[in-house]
Design an enzyme around this catalytic site. Structure first.
Site, PDB file in Angstrom:
ATOM      1  N   HIS A   1      23.774 -70.464   6.359  1.00 54.20           N
ATOM      2  CA  HIS A   1      24.042 -70.192   7.779  1.00 54.20           C
ATOM      3  C   HIS A   1      22.810 -69.555   8.402  1.00 54.20           C
ATOM      4  O   HIS A   1      22.331 -68.524   7.949  1.00 54.20           O
ATOM      5  CB  HIS A   1      25.244 -69.257   7.922  1.00 54.20           C
ATOM      6  CG  HIS A   1      25.877 -69.308   9.276  1.00 54.20           C
ATOM      7  ND1 HIS A   1      25.226 -68.906  10.424  1.00 54.20           N
ATOM      8  CD2 HIS A   1      27.105 -69.728   9.685  1.00 54.20           C
ATOM      9  CE1 HIS A   1      26.025 -69.073  11.458  1.00 54.20           C
ATOM     10  NE2 HIS A   1      27.176 -69.578  11.036  1.00 54.20           N
TER      11      HIS A   1
ATOM     12  N   HIS B   1      26.312 -44.009  11.217  1.00 49.83           N
ATOM     13  CA  HIS B   1      27.262 -44.232  10.128  1.00 49.83           C
ATOM     14  C   HIS B   1      28.366 -45.208  10.498  1.00 49.83           C
ATOM     15  O   HIS B   1      28.940 -45.871   9.622  1.00 49.83           O
ATOM     16  CB  HIS B   1      27.872 -42.894   9.671  1.00 49.83           C
ATOM     17  CG  HIS B   1      28.716 -42.223  10.698  1.00 49.83           C
ATOM     18  ND1 HIS B   1      28.197 -41.503  11.753  1.00 49.83           N
ATOM     19  CD2 HIS B   1      30.069 -42.175  10.846  1.00 49.83           C
ATOM     20  CE1 HIS B   1      29.189 -41.040  12.488  1.00 49.83           C
ATOM     21  NE2 HIS B   1      30.327 -41.427  11.967  1.00 49.83           N
ATOM     22  N   LYS B   2      28.664 -45.358  11.805  1.00 48.75           N
ATOM     23  CA  LYS B   2      29.729 -46.271  12.217  1.00 48.75           C
ATOM     24  C   LYS B   2      29.289 -47.722  12.012  1.00 48.75           C
ATOM     25  O   LYS B   2      30.022 -48.542  11.444  1.00 48.75           O
ATOM     26  CB  LYS B   2      30.121 -46.012  13.672  1.00 48.75           C
ATOM     27  CG  LYS B   2      30.749 -44.641  13.878  1.00 48.75           C
ATOM     28  CD  LYS B   2      31.178 -44.435  15.319  1.00 48.75           C
ATOM     29  CE  LYS B   2      31.823 -43.056  15.503  1.00 48.75           C
ATOM     30  NZ  LYS B   2      32.274 -42.822  16.896  1.00 48.75           N
TER      31      LYS B   2
ATOM     32  N   ARG C   1      27.333 -63.818  30.592  1.00 49.58           N
ATOM     33  CA  ARG C   1      25.969 -64.285  30.862  1.00 49.58           C
ATOM     34  C   ARG C   1      25.740 -65.640  30.201  1.00 49.58           C
ATOM     35  O   ARG C   1      25.154 -66.546  30.794  1.00 49.58           O
ATOM     36  CB  ARG C   1      24.955 -63.261  30.350  1.00 49.58           C
ATOM     37  CG  ARG C   1      23.504 -63.723  30.411  1.00 49.58           C
ATOM     38  CD  ARG C   1      22.555 -62.656  29.874  1.00 49.58           C
ATOM     39  NE  ARG C   1      21.218 -63.165  29.728  1.00 49.58           N
ATOM     40  CZ  ARG C   1      20.756 -63.809  28.656  1.00 49.58           C
ATOM     41  NH1 ARG C   1      21.560 -64.002  27.635  1.00 49.58           N
ATOM     42  NH2 ARG C   1      19.510 -64.252  28.602  1.00 49.58           N
TER      43      ARG C   1
ATOM     44  N   GLU D   1      15.545 -61.294  16.980  1.00 50.61           N
ATOM     45  CA  GLU D   1      15.039 -60.691  18.204  1.00 50.61           C
ATOM     46  C   GLU D   1      13.834 -59.797  17.923  1.00 50.61           C
ATOM     47  O   GLU D   1      12.894 -59.727  18.709  1.00 50.61           O
ATOM     48  CB  GLU D   1      16.153 -59.898  18.890  1.00 50.61           C
ATOM     49  CG  GLU D   1      17.287 -60.785  19.406  1.00 50.61           C
ATOM     50  CD  GLU D   1      18.434 -59.983  19.974  1.00 50.61           C
ATOM     51  OE1 GLU D   1      18.396 -58.741  19.901  1.00 50.61           O
ATOM     52  OE2 GLU D   1      19.390 -60.607  20.475  1.00 50.61           O
TER      53      GLU D   1
ATOM     54  N   ASP E   1      29.123 -61.926  20.018  1.00 47.77           N
ATOM     55  CA  ASP E   1      28.482 -62.221  18.743  1.00 47.77           C
ATOM     56  C   ASP E   1      27.385 -61.178  18.588  1.00 47.77           C
ATOM     57  O   ASP E   1      26.443 -61.152  19.370  1.00 47.77           O
ATOM     58  CB  ASP E   1      27.911 -63.638  18.794  1.00 47.77           C
ATOM     59  CG  ASP E   1      27.144 -64.032  17.527  1.00 47.77           C
ATOM     60  OD1 ASP E   1      26.988 -63.189  16.626  1.00 47.77           O
ATOM     61  OD2 ASP E   1      26.680 -65.186  17.469  1.00 47.77           O
TER      62      ASP E   1
ATOM     63  N   SER F   1      16.636 -66.720  20.158  1.00 46.83           N
ATOM     64  CA  SER F   1      16.454 -66.313  18.771  1.00 46.83           C
ATOM     65  C   SER F   1      17.248 -67.177  17.800  1.00 46.83           C
ATOM     66  O   SER F   1      17.044 -67.101  16.588  1.00 46.83           O
ATOM     67  CB  SER F   1      16.843 -64.841  18.590  1.00 46.83           C
ATOM     68  OG  SER F   1      18.213 -64.641  18.870  1.00 46.83           O
ATOM     69  N   HIS F   2      18.174 -68.012  18.315  1.00 44.37           N
ATOM     70  CA  HIS F   2      18.948 -68.906  17.452  1.00 44.37           C
ATOM     71  C   HIS F   2      18.792 -70.365  17.860  1.00 44.37           C
ATOM     72  O   HIS F   2      19.544 -71.219  17.397  1.00 44.37           O
ATOM     73  CB  HIS F   2      20.425 -68.506  17.467  1.00 44.37           C
ATOM     74  CG  HIS F   2      20.704 -67.246  16.728  1.00 44.37           C
ATOM     75  ND1 HIS F   2      20.565 -66.007  17.327  1.00 44.37           N
ATOM     76  CD2 HIS F   2      21.062 -67.003  15.448  1.00 44.37           C
ATOM     77  CE1 HIS F   2      20.848 -65.065  16.436  1.00 44.37           C
ATOM     78  NE2 HIS F   2      21.147 -65.640  15.299  1.00 44.37           N
TER      79      HIS F   2
ATOM     80  N   LEU G   1      32.088 -58.783  31.376  1.00 49.38           N
ATOM     81  CA  LEU G   1      32.747 -59.105  30.112  1.00 49.38           C
ATOM     82  C   LEU G   1      31.755 -59.738  29.142  1.00 49.38           C
ATOM     83  O   LEU G   1      30.858 -60.478  29.556  1.00 49.38           O
ATOM     84  CB  LEU G   1      33.917 -60.055  30.348  1.00 49.38           C
ATOM     85  CG  LEU G   1      35.064 -59.521  31.212  1.00 49.38           C
ATOM     86  CD1 LEU G   1      36.149 -60.584  31.346  1.00 49.38           C
ATOM     87  CD2 LEU G   1      35.648 -58.238  30.626  1.00 49.38           C
TER      88      LEU G   1
END
Length: 332
Positions: free
Chosen positions: A117, A226-227, A304, A185, A175, A44-45, A300
């Protein structure tokens, strides 16, 4: 799907950018970032972003010959005016100075303005981690995400990136968009005919849907209700007023909607664990990572991506994407 080597991916990106009006320095910086995304499994980038880069060069919105120069505002604060070009070259020139300041003073910040960006955020924070520094960055966009409880877009996907150094090992890096799913995505899912998880976004009728085409007509939602909405708002402030740039809704008002990235701001923070935490910082952090990795099913963040990086073989690229790039830049 077409099978391309990493060098072919770089050359296609580089040549198409040059044909659209970028000079060598800008084309090389963007092509490198795009190739690294493809190498690390972030389609996607990767080349997916090239049509947008080309459209914004061809429309004249972006300065393909930008010459950004970092400025030392204070010993620990740097500022870089992007010269209305793409962020990769500005970051390439600014991050080493940011790292040097943080290694000297323990903590340093960089503001990037008047820049476009369109890439992943992990390359810049990972570059800081390679200097044994903790890195953090965030950037806003045009409004595509509704706040918690709302159905009207006001936030960008507003990603944040974090990197923690691990001397002698690949750094811990994540990220992530503060939206439930990154817009790129969702766009790829729509292109390829895949559904997305319920809660990713709302259709134009304001109802939850798993159809990415409908979400692209409606709004994305923040992750975690909300978080996530609160974190998205934090990014708006840190990548906007804090660095002297626009908020997402202000960015949209001045954008020419050519399909490429709008002008916006970016905030980067570098911190030395050695200076702040003392000699034991690395061993203490590794104690946490060891416990996490001992848990079944846990890996972690960034693992990947680093595993995929070891494979230097060909990458599969969508045929229709290649056709679109060659239509915009026929000689590439």
């Amino acid at each position: 799907m077409a099978s391309l080597t990493l060098d072919e991916i770089y050359q296609l990106a580089y040549q198409s950018l040059c044909q659209a009006g970028a000079d060598d320095a800008n084309a090389s910086a963007v092509a490198t970032t795009v190739t690294h995304a493809e190498r690390d499994g972030s389609a996607s980038h990767g080349l997916f972003r090239i049509p947008g880069y080309l459209k914004s060069l061809l429309s004249g919105k972006v300065n393909g010959k930008a010459d950004p120069q970092p400025e030392q505002v204070t010993p620990a604060i740097l500022r870089c005016h992007g010269d209305h070009g793409y962020a990769p070259l500005a970051l390439q020139r600014s991050v080493p100075a940011l790292a040097e300041a943080a290694k000297t003073y323990g903590i340093a910040a960089l503001t990037l303005t008047h820049s476009h960006h369109f890439a992943a955020l992990w390359p810049e924070v990972e570059a800081l981690a390679e200097h044994d520094l903790m890195g953090f960055s965030c950037v806003s966009y045009k409004p595509v995400v509704a706040p918690a409880g709302g159905n009207e877009a006001i936030f960008g996907t507003n990603p944040i990136a974090f990197a923690w150094p691990r001397p002698g090992r690949s750094p811990l890096v994540y990220d992530m968009a503060t939206a439930a799913m990154a817009q790129g995505e969702v766009q790829i899912a729509a292109r390829d005919g895949h559904s997305v998880p319920l809660g990713t976004g709302l259709g134009p009728d304001g109802e939850l849907t798993t159809d990415p085409q409908e979400i692209l007509k409606g709004v994305l939602l923040p992750f975690g209700g909300h978080k996530g909405s609160a974190i998205a708002m934090m990014v708006e402030l840190m990548a906007g007023p804090l660095v002297g740039e626009s908020l997402s809704f202000e960015t949209a008002e001045r954008d020419n909607v050519d399909g490429g990235p709008p002008q916006g701001g970016q905030f980067l923070l570098a911190v030395s664990p050695q200076i702040l935490g003392g000699e034991n910082w690395s061993q203490q952090a590794e104690g946490l990572f060891t416990r996490l990795e001992a848990m079944e099913g846990v890996r972690l963040p960034g693992q990947r991506r680093h595993n995929l990086r070891e494979n230097q073989g060909n990458r599969e690229v969508n045929d229709s994407l290649l056709a679109e790039i060659r239509q915009l830049a026929p000689q590439a």
